[in-house]
Enzyme design. Structure first.
Site, PDB file in Angstrom:
ATOM      1  N   HIS A  10       0.794  -1.230   0.000  1.00  0.00           N
ATOM      2  CA  HIS A  10       0.000   0.000   0.000  1.00  0.00           C
ATOM      3  C   HIS A  10       0.826   1.279   0.000  1.00  0.00           C
ATOM      4  O   HIS A  10       0.592   2.188  -0.806  1.00  0.00           O
ATOM      5  CB  HIS A  10      -0.942  -0.002   1.197  1.00  0.00           C
ATOM      6  CG  HIS A  10      -1.986  -1.055   1.106  1.00  0.00           C
ATOM      7  ND1 HIS A  10      -3.092  -0.945   0.303  1.00  0.00           N
ATOM      8  CD2 HIS A  10      -2.084  -2.268   1.712  1.00  0.00           C
ATOM      9  CE1 HIS A  10      -3.835  -2.030   0.420  1.00  0.00           C
ATOM     10  NE2 HIS A  10      -3.246  -2.851   1.258  1.00  0.00           N
ATOM     11  N   SER A  41      -3.088  -8.184   0.794  1.00  0.00           N
ATOM     12  CA  SER A  41      -3.284  -9.190   1.838  1.00  0.00           C
ATOM     13  C   SER A  41      -4.671  -9.115   2.460  1.00  0.00           C
ATOM     14  O   SER A  41      -5.198 -10.125   2.940  1.00  0.00           O
ATOM     15  CB  SER A  41      -2.223  -9.025   2.932  1.00  0.00           C
ATOM     16  OG  SER A  41      -0.939  -9.340   2.435  1.00  0.00           O
ATOM     17  N   CYS A  42      -5.273  -7.922   2.449  1.00  0.00           N
ATOM     18  CA  CYS A  42      -6.608  -7.749   3.015  1.00  0.00           C
ATOM     19  C   CYS A  42      -7.637  -8.607   2.302  1.00  0.00           C
ATOM     20  O   CYS A  42      -8.734  -8.844   2.829  1.00  0.00           O
ATOM     21  CB  CYS A  42      -7.040  -6.287   2.936  1.00  0.00           C
ATOM     22  SG  CYS A  42      -5.864  -5.118   3.641  1.00  0.00           S
ATOM     23  N   ARG A 302      -1.556   4.000   3.028  1.00  0.00           N
ATOM     24  CA  ARG A 302      -1.854   4.818   1.843  1.00  0.00           C
ATOM     25  C   ARG A 302      -1.601   6.298   2.136  1.00  0.00           C
ATOM     26  O   ARG A 302      -1.017   7.013   1.314  1.00  0.00           O
ATOM     27  CB  ARG A 302      -3.308   4.606   1.429  1.00  0.00           C
ATOM     28  CG  ARG A 302      -3.608   3.215   0.871  1.00  0.00           C
ATOM     29  CD  ARG A 302      -3.080   3.073  -0.548  1.00  0.00           C
ATOM     30  NE  ARG A 302      -3.393   1.773  -1.104  1.00  0.00           N
ATOM     31  CZ  ARG A 302      -3.876   1.572  -2.321  1.00  0.00           C
ATOM     32  NH1 ARG A 302      -4.143   2.595  -3.100  1.00  0.00           N
ATOM     33  NH2 ARG A 302      -4.096   0.360  -2.761  1.00  0.00           N
TER      34      ARG A 302
END
Length: 453
Positions: A10, A41-42, A302
């Site tokens: 990210h 991965s989320c 982010r």
């Protein structure tokens, strides 16, 4: 200007995209230790539950998309050393080593799955970790043959895997040294409900036990988990006890803090000139209390990526304070949390108040008994809102974003109690449930459907 970015998750992804928007002449060199960049991965749980069609669908960029943007992407390339005096990084690929120079460097080394120090973790088959693309693939392949699974770790990552196993018909247990599931995210009013509901869905939480060893059969397959109190049969063990910063290679190169966390300021600058960092190996500025905390969320990474890139491009930007807002679903319940928790009373510098409320979402005449569980955390003296938790079988989770805004804006309970929210009986009551939560915390006496000034 030559920018070198280490890591494509990210934070690294956001650095690249921000630089591309502002510096059309940028020379961007990106190094990724995996064979594919920008893995999300989320999304692993969605893949395990057959919602996402493939692991490839969990990437928000690939080699070709980077090349199409003029980015020099290098996969299977591990950065192993940093020379801040000569402004170079050392890259290992296919057994060969090379040095790459930089004008501006961004480090996003991320985290590595923590391997607990109990016996047998490296000895038996079907002992897996919930971390990254390769492990996700192994877990998916194991699921059709698993009958009894034990997940070690009751945090977000652990319960995502455990839920996927249970939904697949696998008898599943979650073991954690903490007394409650999700104890760092939710207070007991919520976790008591989640634990009972999980049991109804073939998932049992076992708290207050520490895993001491894994045992196996003569064929080298794991068959038992041994704790300090009990033994549990298992043909599959999944380790999800958190991550640790993957920063050993940076020791002595830039300043590292506790547990190898990279020390940065709020501009994402490290101790070395023109070297920036972000992601799971760093802290973020906390909104409810003026301190920096370790909150490993994609949303934070982010924001860090944009902040770092802006400063690398010559702007003067600071990372906004965040409340660690997150949300998840576990079987029948959707929940969200933000900011400070009730468990922080002893460490809070002041008087920490809390109020738990259970209310109907809609008016009674709608013949809908769906309720919402809510808790607000606040400073007892100033009434400033510091945190909250929401949970319901209905998806009202996004309401936690409203509380996050209230925290950042410095709202008090009095302000939230009368805040203007729309009313429509299909959605809520004349007093929105967030109004009611604040009113109850203030011990208002006028009820939830009318207000006397």
């Amino acid at each position: 200007m030559k920018y070198v970015i280490v890591g494509t998750s990210h934070a690294g992804y956001e650095v690249i995209q921000t630089i591309l928007k502002e510096d059309k002449n940028a020379e961007i060199e990106v190094f990724e230790s995996g064979d594919k960049p920008s893995f999300l991965s989320c999304g692993i749980q969605s893949y395990l539950e057959d919602v996402s069609p493939s692991l490839d669908s969990l990437h928000y960029a690939n080699e070709q998309s980077y090349k199409d943007q003029g980015v020099n992407i290098h996969v299977n390339s591990t950065v192993t050393d940093l020379d801040t005096d000569n402004r170079t990084v050392t890259v290992e690929k296919d057994g060969n080593s090379s040095e790459v120079s930089y004008d501006k460097l961004f480090l996003s080394p991320g985290g590595k799955a923590v391997a607990p120090p109990f016996d047998g973790i490296d000895k038996y088959n079907n002992v897996l970790f919930m971390r990254g693309r390769e492990w996700a693939d192994q877990i998916k392949k194991r699921m059709p043959n698993a009958k009894k699974a034990v997940v070690v770790g009751g945090g977000y990552i652990g319960i995502e895997a455990a839920e996927a196993f249970a939904k697949a018909g696998i008898e599943t247990k979650v073991i954690d040294v903490a007394e409650r599931i999700l104890n760092t995210y939710l207070d007991s009013e919520f976790t008591d409900i989640l634990e009972q509901n999980s049991k109804e869905h073939n998932l049992e939480f076992i708290g207050g036990e520490s895993v001491k060893a894994l045992e196996g059969d003569n064929e080298g397959n794991v068959n038992k988990v041994v704790t300090d109190k009990n033994e549990y049969e298992a043909d599959t063990v999944l380790i999800a006890v958190g991550v640790a910063p993957a920063t050993e290679w940076l020791d002595g190169k830039i300043k590292l803090g506790n547990k190898g966390i990279i020390e940065i300021n709020h501009k994402q600058e490290t101790s070395a000139k023109d070297v920036y960092a972000g992601g799971d190996a760093t802290l973020v500025p906390f909104a409810p209390i003026e301190e920096d905390r370790y909150i490993a969320l994609a949303t934070n990474s982010r924001r860090q990526g944009v902040t770092a890139a802006k400063n690398m491009l010559g702007h003067d930007v600071e990372m906004p304070r965040v409340s660690g807002t997150s949300g998840l679903q576990l079987f029948d319940y959707k929940f969200g949390q933000t900011g400070v928790h009730g468990t922080e009373k002893d460490s809070y510098d002041g008087n920490l108040g809390e109020k738990y409320v259970k209310e109907l979402i809609r008016p009674k005449f709608m013949q809908d008994e769906t309720d919402i569980h809510m808790k607000v955390i606040f400073d007892e003296d100033s009434h400033r809102i510091l945190g909250a938790q929401l949970m319901s079988k209905e998806d009202v989770t996004e309401a936690i974003n409203t509380i996050s805004i209230a925290i950042s804006a410095g709202y008090t309970l009095e302000q939230l109690a009368v805040q203007d929210f729309f009313f429509q009986p299909d959605y809520d009551r004349p007093w929105n449930y967030l109004n009611v939560l604040a009113q109850q915390a203030l011990n208002d006496t006028f009820g939830s459907d009318q207000m006397l000034f």
